[in-house]
Design an enzyme around this catalytic site. Structure first.
Site, mmCIF file in Angstrom:
data_model
loop_
_atom_site.group_PDB
_atom_site.id
_atom_site.type_symbol
_atom_site.label_atom_id
_atom_site.label_comp_id
_atom_site.label_asym_id
_atom_site.label_seq_id
_atom_site.Cartn_x
_atom_site.Cartn_y
_atom_site.Cartn_z
ATOM 1 N N ASP A 39 -0.241 -8.005 6.324
ATOM 2 C CA ASP A 39 -1.617 -8.292 5.410
ATOM 3 C C ASP A 39 -1.887 -8.862 4.226
ATOM 4 O OD1 ASP A 39 -4.631 -7.500 6.546
ATOM 5 O OD2 ASP A 39 -4.919 -5.724 5.742
ATOM 6 N N ASP A 52 5.619 -3.929 -1.614
ATOM 7 C CA ASP A 52 4.727 -4.771 -2.188
ATOM 8 C C ASP A 52 4.596 -4.748 -3.663
ATOM 9 O OD1 ASP A 52 1.641 -4.634 -1.514
ATOM 10 O OD2 ASP A 52 1.968 -5.192 -3.703
ATOM 11 N N ASP A 70 9.264 -8.212 -5.453
ATOM 12 C CA ASP A 70 8.778 -9.639 -4.533
ATOM 13 C C ASP A 70 10.091 -9.695 -3.387
ATOM 14 O OD1 ASP A 70 8.003 -12.080 -3.831
ATOM 15 O OD2 ASP A 70 8.698 -12.713 -5.984
ATOM 16 N N LYS A 111 -1.286 -11.970 8.885
ATOM 17 C CA LYS A 111 -3.223 -12.786 8.618
ATOM 18 C C LYS A 111 -2.919 -13.931 7.369
ATOM 19 C CE LYS A 111 -5.149 -10.763 5.869
ATOM 20 N NZ LYS A 111 -5.944 -9.942 4.693
ATOM 21 N N TRP A 143 -1.804 0.394 6.013
ATOM 22 C CA TRP A 143 -1.064 0.039 7.349
ATOM 23 C C TRP A 143 -0.130 1.535 7.631
ATOM 24 C CZ3 TRP A 143 -0.327 -6.036 9.298
ATOM 25 C CH2 TRP A 143 -2.220 -6.188 9.599
#
Length: 260
Positions: A111, A68, A86, A151, A50
């Site tokens: 996502d 991430d 985090d 998502k 992405w």
């Protein structure tokens, strides 16, 4: 050839790190997310598919930041900033705020998906929990008028989550990109036009008209937010907010006896 194999093969041929890159491409085509020069934040960005799509869309004048828990390998063809951490921790959020600067993000995408247990109700609940974390981050980072993509798995808690997202955006739509696997229960909520407003429809406030608009209406301000009202410059009046937009709202005069 199956859809799965097709998108996998295309990602390898075209240099994308994951077949999921085509999901974002398709969401962008349907919802018109990106513009050249935008600032984009990608939550749960590993392995970087992405990030590649976003960087291509915003161009050299844009800013793309990925976060991430996993390490994201450098993208040789794109100038992308990555943060390992985090996003629910203040340290990570601090670095995110620094990366997007005071102007805020134009688009926040996520996502993220939970580690699957095979128990559908539990997996759905965990996906909604992750989506809410992404929504909280978007609420903190988005500039007024910005967009949000997240998502989430379909299930009993989806409607309530969608209602919460709808309160913060001009409108919300549900998108199922063709690149999603046929067996997947995932959908993407797309919020368009983030509304960072100190007032809501139905609020009654006292304001002073400070300027005259191009069409002769009065302009007042609430915490720096523009309110179009029917009044003359210098007049102080009570108004009721009737329509809220990302960068301004409309209000109607309230008679003195109604405001009591």
């Amino acid at each position: 050839m199956s859809g799965k194999d097709d998108y996998y093969n295309r990602s390898k041929q075209q240099g994308y790190r994951a077949r999921s890159a085509y999901k974002l491409k398709q969401i962008d085509e349907e919802a018109d997310l990106f513009e050249r020069g935008d600032t984009v934040v990608d939550l749960g960005a590993a392995p970087g598919g992405w990030l590649q799509v976003a960087a291509e869309a915003v161009g050299e004048g844009g800013t793309v930041v990925g976060v991430d828990l996993q390490r994201i390998d450098d993208l040789d063809d794109h100038d992308v900033e990555t943060i390992r951490g985090d996003m629910t921790e203040e340290r990570t959020r601090h670095y995110l705020r620094e990366a997007v600067d005071e102007g805020g993000a134009d688009v926040v995408v996520s996502d993220m998906a939970p580690n699957m247990t095979g128990e559908y109700t539990l997996d759905h609940a965990r996906s909604v929990h992750l989506a809410r974390q992404a929504f909280d981050t978007a609420d903190e980072l988005l500039a007024s008028g910005g967009d949000f993509v997240v998502k989430v798995f379909q299930g009993d808690d989806l409607d309530a989550f969608r209602d919460d997202v709808s309160e913060a955006f001009q409108y919300v739509r549900t998108v199922s990109p063709p690149a999603s696997r046929d067996s997947s229960s995932e959908v993407y909520l797309v919020g368009k036009g983030y509304t960072r407003s100190p007032v809501a429809e139905g609020d009654r406030v006292d304001v002073t008209v400070e300027e005259e608009g191009d069409e002769g209406d009065g302009i007042a301000y609430v915490d720096g937010y523009t309110l179009f009202v029917d009044g003359d410059v210098g007049e102080t009046l009570s108004v009721e907010v009737t329509d809220v937009k990302p960068r301004f709202a409309f209000a109607e005069r309230v008679d003195a006896d109604e405001s009591d």
